[in-house]
Design an enzyme around this catalytic site. Structure first.
Site, mmCIF file in Angstrom:
data_model
loop_
_atom_site.group_PDB
_atom_site.id
_atom_site.type_symbol
_atom_site.label_atom_id
_atom_site.label_comp_id
_atom_site.label_asym_id
_atom_site.label_seq_id
_atom_site.Cartn_x
_atom_site.Cartn_y
_atom_site.Cartn_z
ATOM 1 C CG LEU A 1 88.755 20.750 1.292
ATOM 2 C CD1 LEU A 1 88.403 21.441 2.594
ATOM 3 C CD2 LEU A 1 89.193 19.319 1.540
ATOM 4 C CG HIS A 2 85.348 19.154 -5.638
ATOM 5 N ND1 HIS A 2 86.544 18.477 -5.651
ATOM 6 C CD2 HIS A 2 84.554 18.522 -6.535
ATOM 7 C CE1 HIS A 2 86.471 17.488 -6.522
ATOM 8 N NE2 HIS A 2 85.276 17.488 -7.065
ATOM 9 N NE ARG A 3 86.013 13.162 -5.424
ATOM 10 C CZ ARG A 3 85.569 12.855 -6.643
ATOM 11 N NH1 ARG A 3 84.282 12.718 -6.847
ATOM 12 N NH2 ARG A 3 86.402 12.690 -7.646
ATOM 13 C CG ASP B 1 87.457 16.555 -2.004
ATOM 14 O OD1 ASP B 1 87.828 17.284 -2.941
ATOM 15 O OD2 ASP B 1 86.547 16.876 -1.213
ATOM 16 N NE ARG C 1 79.317 21.486 -4.530
ATOM 17 C CZ ARG C 1 79.358 20.716 -3.446
ATOM 18 N NH1 ARG C 1 78.400 20.780 -2.557
ATOM 19 N NH2 ARG C 1 80.364 19.892 -3.247
#
Length: 360
Positions: free
Chosen positions: A205-207, A279, A238
């Site tokens: 998950l990063h978007r 994602d 992040r």
């Protein structure tokens, strides 16, 4: 000729690996690492593991808002261009590093080569979509990974020096896939527990559309925690603190949170997962190339070819939809065609085009 290559994020390190090796056989290349991905596990490990030539410049920009990050990159890349005076600048993909490199070169009237050009999600709220569109419109040579990408550019009246080269990520997956399987042939441990092949899910998950919304990311983690096998999540720096805090509150006992991993380990994890939930644009393709079913946690994808045969399926950020797709998706392997992405010789075709078509 002298080329200046601008990279800054994990996917770009992978894409540039084989291109840079081949390019350097007959040309001079200067590599600029913007520092967009600065964490050791998101950056340094890739240069060591994939034997990417050491960057000539590391701008060390780091994390910041989109405007600030892109602006600082633009200033520093311009300084490097003025010093090095390259004949052309090469950029990859759709990150802020891509846009900054292309914009700096274009304003100095240096030809821009955009590798992985023409992709469209048709969602202009995505920073990546904005970067793609802007970069394509100021690039001199546009190397597309698929026919769909060429068609997208044609629909926007971009037709000059547009080429369907195939996808360099396909080349990389073929080249490094067997290497990864051999490296970890004795198996792999996650958080000191040996994983069983095809008995775990892999999720990333990063978007921003998912991770900047606390309700969405909570829904995602709660749902992953309900799946019928262990879920391994390499956590993007992040969002590391967000995930750790949520994990403390909710006790996601079915989820193993790990640090980001190198390319070879990630290929192994993708290849041997029961399913991938992500994602990420790049991981959708890697799963597709490795025949691992993928659930894309988005409403759209740039890689529409991967949807044929349901090896990749789109999914809403909704508990019922995610679980339904995880358990009940029927795959038609007769509909799956890797040739959408070329024949594993995109790098050769790109270098041939650079040698015969690029004019300085």
């Amino acid at each position: 000729m002298k080329f200046l290559t601008v990279i800054g994020a994990r996917p770009q390190f992978i894409k540039a690996t084989l291109v840079s090796k081949k390019l350097r056989e007959s040309h001079n290349e200067i590599i600029v690492h913007t520092g967009q991905h600065y964490d050791k596990n998101m950056s340094e490990i890739f240069f060591k593991e994939l034997a990417i030539p050491k960057p000539d410049y590391n701008l060390k920009i780091g994390s910041a808002s989109h405007g600030r990050q892109t602006g600082e990159m633009l200033i520093k890349i311009e300084e490097v261009i003025l010093k090095e005076k390259p004949d052309s600048v090469i950029v990859y993909g759709d990150t802020n590093s891509t846009l900054a490199g292309a914009l700096a070169a274009s304003k100095l009237h240096i030809p821009v080569i955009h590798i992985e050009s023409g992709l469209r999600s048709f969602n202009k709220k995505m920073p990546e979509e904005q970067n793609r569109i802007l970069t394509d419109n100021i690039s001199t040579y546009l190397f597309c990974p698929t026919k769909t990408a060429v068609d997208n550019l044609r629909n926007e009246r971009i037709i000059e020096d547009v080429y369907n080269t195939g996808d360099v990520m396909y080349d990389s997956t073929l080249f490094f896939g067997d290497m990864a399987q051999n490296k970890f042939k004795e198996g792999l441990a996650v958080n000191d527990v040996k994983i069983e092949e095809k008995n775990y899910y892999l999720a990333t998950l990063h978007r921003a559309e998912n991770t900047d919304n606390i309700e969405k990311i909570t829904t995602l983690l709660n749902t992953l925690n309900k799946l019928d096998s262990k879920v391994i999540i390499p956590v993007h720096p992040r969002i590391k603190n967000i995930v750790k805090e949520l994990n403390k509150k909710c006790e996601f006992k079915n989820i193993s949170i790990i640090e980001p991993v190198g390319y070879l380990k990630m290929l192994y994890l993708i290849k041997n997962a029961k399913k991938v939930l992500t994602d990420s644009g790049g991981m959708q393709k890697e799963a597709y190339f490795l025949n691992t079913p993928c659930i894309t946690l988005r409403n759209e994808t740039e890689w529409i070819e991967t949807l044929n045969g349901n090896l990749n399926v789109l999914c809403k950020i909704d508990c019922e939809d995610i679980i339904d797709k995880a358990y009940n998706t029927n795959i038609d392997y007769n509909m799956i065609n890797k040739n959408y992405f070329g024949k594993g010789k995109a790098v050769i075709d790109i270098i041939n085009l650079i040698n015969t078509r690029v004019r300085c």
